[in-house]
Enzyme design. Structure first.
Site, PDB file in Angstrom:
ATOM      1  N   CYS A 338       3.505  -2.996  77.932  1.00  0.00           N
ATOM      2  CA  CYS A 338       3.691  -1.566  77.679  1.00  0.00           C
ATOM      3  C   CYS A 338       2.389  -0.764  77.578  1.00  0.00           C
ATOM      4  O   CYS A 338       2.334   0.363  78.100  1.00  0.00           O
ATOM      5  CB  CYS A 338       4.577  -1.337  76.461  1.00  0.00           C
ATOM      6  SG  CYS A 338       4.490  -2.555  75.168  1.00  0.00           S
ATOM      7  N   GLN A 385       8.033 -11.230  82.033  1.00  0.00           N
ATOM      8  CA  GLN A 385       9.095 -10.311  81.614  1.00  0.00           C
ATOM      9  C   GLN A 385       9.526  -9.446  82.795  1.00  0.00           C
ATOM     10  O   GLN A 385       8.686  -8.990  83.572  1.00  0.00           O
ATOM     11  CB  GLN A 385       8.595  -9.407  80.489  1.00  0.00           C
ATOM     12  CG  GLN A 385       8.302 -10.136  79.188  1.00  0.00           C
ATOM     13  CD  GLN A 385       7.783  -9.180  78.129  1.00  0.00           C
ATOM     14  OE1 GLN A 385       6.841  -8.431  78.350  1.00  0.00           O
ATOM     15  NE2 GLN A 385       8.401  -9.202  76.957  1.00  0.00           N
ATOM     16  N   LYS A 473      16.131  -1.055  68.503  1.00  0.00           N
ATOM     17  CA  LYS A 473      16.475  -1.623  69.804  1.00  0.00           C
ATOM     18  C   LYS A 473      17.931  -2.055  69.851  1.00  0.00           C
ATOM     19  O   LYS A 473      18.605  -2.161  68.818  1.00  0.00           O
ATOM     20  CB  LYS A 473      15.565  -2.809  70.124  1.00  0.00           C
ATOM     21  CG  LYS A 473      15.564  -3.913  69.083  1.00  0.00           C
ATOM     22  CD  LYS A 473      14.605  -5.039  69.449  1.00  0.00           C
ATOM     23  CE  LYS A 473      14.607  -6.123  68.382  1.00  0.00           C
ATOM     24  NZ  LYS A 473      13.931  -7.347  68.803  1.00  0.00           N
TER      25      LYS A 473
END
Length: 650
Positions: A338, A385, A473
């Site tokens: 990120c 990921q 989340k």
């Protein structure tokens, strides 16, 4: 009198001091036999603990996680009592309930090494003690009393734990001859525990610190009925056959090498092919949803992760900082994608008309895991990921969040994950120091997730304290083919990283504004997802995904040339085909290749070579008879096309 409010909103009055077991008896004898624990105003209690004020309650049975937790936590104490009687010098660490059973970390004493044979003896002792119907008694003590008690027993691990506790909130639990430092809750007594299986032994550093002493961790599971244990043992045998490490080796998908390093998987050609197909599938879906593919480096300047907060949060758990010949210059192996995507966002000015911006990357990251915690592909030190970060206006947040849910639905449908729930992971309001950002932003983010999940009709549970440090989340919990739960896929809302990286866009009012950021990884990580997929399917992947869709088996050397030409033809026709022309009997070749879970086995001998035909066997269906090569090509392409059209709703 006290007023007790039940989950359906009804209210009944009872005498002050009533407990959960007595409330259950007042409802029905059947419930009284099945109830295991109770929540009182949201806090889980023992059934025998008196209620002396008005309260909202909920009763839990074996069907509830809270009920199983009390059952297995009590079982850990029962095992500890058995160990104490069998091995009097044993010192005790911690013994929690876990998702499937419990464990206890113990130091069995000088020169004592526990083996699997010893576990059978401990099981027998546990059953003996369980039948004594020993009550679990909760005792409030002061910190000094607790220190004095466990110091006198030379229980140094317990003393260390007590030193970290707050005075006035310390409790013991005692059953039979065993006393433990514990918050609870527990069963009323040991007789509830009817069936016991101690499953394995492992090493575990005290408090997870590799500089501390290695303790012996004993895992176990218990049930209220022997029949339930018998069924569980059958399930475990099935799980053993589905173990992704076993199947991955048989199918030649991945390997590990100590020379490369523990926890760093090597993807073999067939595994790389499988992974490539998964990535191509997700890339196509993402393209339909307006994602742009990006690529970022495997390292980053340490200041990047200080800005994001990852260094402060995870620095000690990540790999060592890399120094360069340039004095004062420090890099880290990338633990997260990120921060890099935030920097990509900043490469040019952004307008509200440009948003949402969606960056996607199959980005490899590295995080240090202790060697004892590594497990096949599910717990590794380097993993990729299927990461993406969306930057949007606050008004776009809910719609973008819902579109990510749609992508996850497509993935689960494609790979036959039919049974799943979603966990809304929020911050713990009692422990706000763990999180960064303002209360206002947290409340907006949490509200967006809850509303989006509700509008999508998701079956959700709420877990306090499970949020990421920068935002709440939505985690997807999937049940596989044999009923085990896995966490796959996550979506996170983040108001904080845009603030920390000073991300901006120009609004319709010509003023600067902060975008909202969504983190999402539908697979989670390619490694873990492949592991779960292997165990869910038992290695029998859908035809569109299988690394080898067909294998040609020669009856004798006389058909080898035909087999080679056939292999070339099928591969050129986009049918992934292997060739087995070993000098082995055909029965052996069929058995070996069925073990590799290849969907179609094509047997060719002299007759097939003369007639340009193949004898076809389908995995799980057996012999389909002989057919012309063109027929087989049409058959397999039709099956693949049907699967893909169903996935993409074309």
């Amino acid at each position: 009198m006290v007023k007790i409010t039940f989950p359906d909103g009804s209210v009944k009055e009872f005498e002050s001091g009533i407990n959960g077991l007595e409330i259950a008896k007042s409802i029905s004898p059947k419930l009284a036999k099945e109830v295991l624990s109770i929540s009182v105003d949201g806090e889980i209690w023992d059934l025998t603990r008196p209620i002396d004020k008005d309260a909202e309650i909920k009763l839990f049975t074996w069907e509830d996680e809270e009920g199983k937790h009390a059952f297995w936590h009590s079982s850990a104490h029962l095992m500890a009592e058995a160990l104490q009687q069998l091995y009097p010098d044993t010192k005790f660490g911690i013994g929690p309930a876990i998702e499937n059973g419990f464990y206890y970390d113990v130091d069995p004493g000088e020169g004592v090494v526990l083996t699997d044979k010893d576990l059978v003896v401990v099981e027998k002792k546990m059953l003996e003690l369980a039948r004594e119907r020993q009550e679990f008694c909760r005792i409030n003590v002061s910190k000094q009393q607790a220190l004095d008690h466990f110091s006198s027993l030379q229980e140094n691990y317990k003393v260390e734990l007590i030193n970290d506790l707050e005075d006035g909130k310390i409790t013991y639990y005692r059953q039979g001859t065993f006393t433990d430092l514990c918050r609870g809750p527990h069963l009323p007594d040991t007789s509830y525990i009817k069936a016991i299986k101690l499953t394995s032994l492992a090493g575990a550093y005290w408090r997870g610190n590799e500089h501390n002493k290695m303790l012996t961790r004993i895992y176990g599971i218990t049930f209220p009925k022997q029949k339930m244990l018998d069924e569980w043992l059958v399930l475990m045998e099935e799980a053993k056959q589905r173990d992704h490490r076993k199947i991955g080796k048989e199918m030649e998908l991945f390997a590990f090498s100590q020379e490369v390093g523990a926890g760093l998987p090597l993807w073999l050609p067939k595994g790389a092919m499988l992974r490539d197909r998964l990535e191509a599938f997700l890339r196509k879906v993402q393209k339909q949803y307006g994602y742009q593919q990006v690529i970022t480096p495997h390292i980053g300047n340490v200041n990047l992760y200080k800005t994001s907060g990852h260094f402060q949060k995870y620095g000690k758990d990540s790999f060592q900082v890399i120094t360069t010949p340039q004095e004062g210059e420090e890099f880290m192996l990338k633990p997260m994608n990120c921060p890099h995507h935030c920097e990509i966002y900043k490469t040019k000015p952004r307008s509200y008309k440009d948003l949402p911006v969606r960056f996607a990357e199959f980005g490899t990251v590295y995080r240090y895991e202790q060697s004892g915690e590594l497990h096949g592909l599910t717990r590794v030190r380097g993993f990729t990921q299927d990461d993406a970060h969306l930057f949007c206006t606050p008004d776009q947040l809910k719609e973008e969040f819902m579109k990510v849910i749609d992508i996850i639905f497509i993935i689960f449908k494609a790979l036959d994950f039919k049974d799943f729930t979603a966990q809304v992971s929020l911050r713990d309001p009692k422990d706000k120091e763990k999180y960064i950002g303002t209360d206002e932003n947290w409340e907006k983010a949490e509200r967006a997730i809850i509303e989006a999940a509700a509008e999508k009709g998701l079956k959700t549970t709420v877990e306090l304290g499970e949020a990421a440090f920068y935002g709440p989340k939505l985690d997807f919990m999937v049940k596989d083919a044999i009923g085990r739960k896995w966490q796959l896929g996550t979506i996170q809302v983040d108001y904080n990283l845009p603030e920390r990286f000073k991300l901006e866009y120009t609004g319709a009012d010509n003023q600067k504004h902060r975008p909202v950021m969504i983190h999402r990884a539908p697979f989670g990580s390619m490694e873990r997802f492949v592991a779960v997929l292997i165990e869910h399917t038992g290695g029998k992947f859908p035809l569109w995904l299988a690394p080898d869709q067909a294998v040609i088996l020669t009856v004798s050397e006389k058909s080898n040339e035909y087999a080679r030409k056939l292999s070339e033809l099928l591969n050129n026709s986009d049918i992934r085909t292997a060739l087995d022309d070993r000098n082995e009997k055909i029965g052996r070749k069929i058995r070996d290749n069925e073990l590799k879970k290849i969907p179609y086995l094509l047997v060719v001998g002299e007759n097939e070579a003369k007639e340009n035909r193949v004898s076809v066997r389908r995995q799980g269906q057996g012999d389909m008879g002989a057919m012309r090569v063109e027929e087989f090509i049409e058959l397999i392409k039709k099956e693949v096309d049907g699967q893909l059209k169903s996935i993409y709703n074309e």
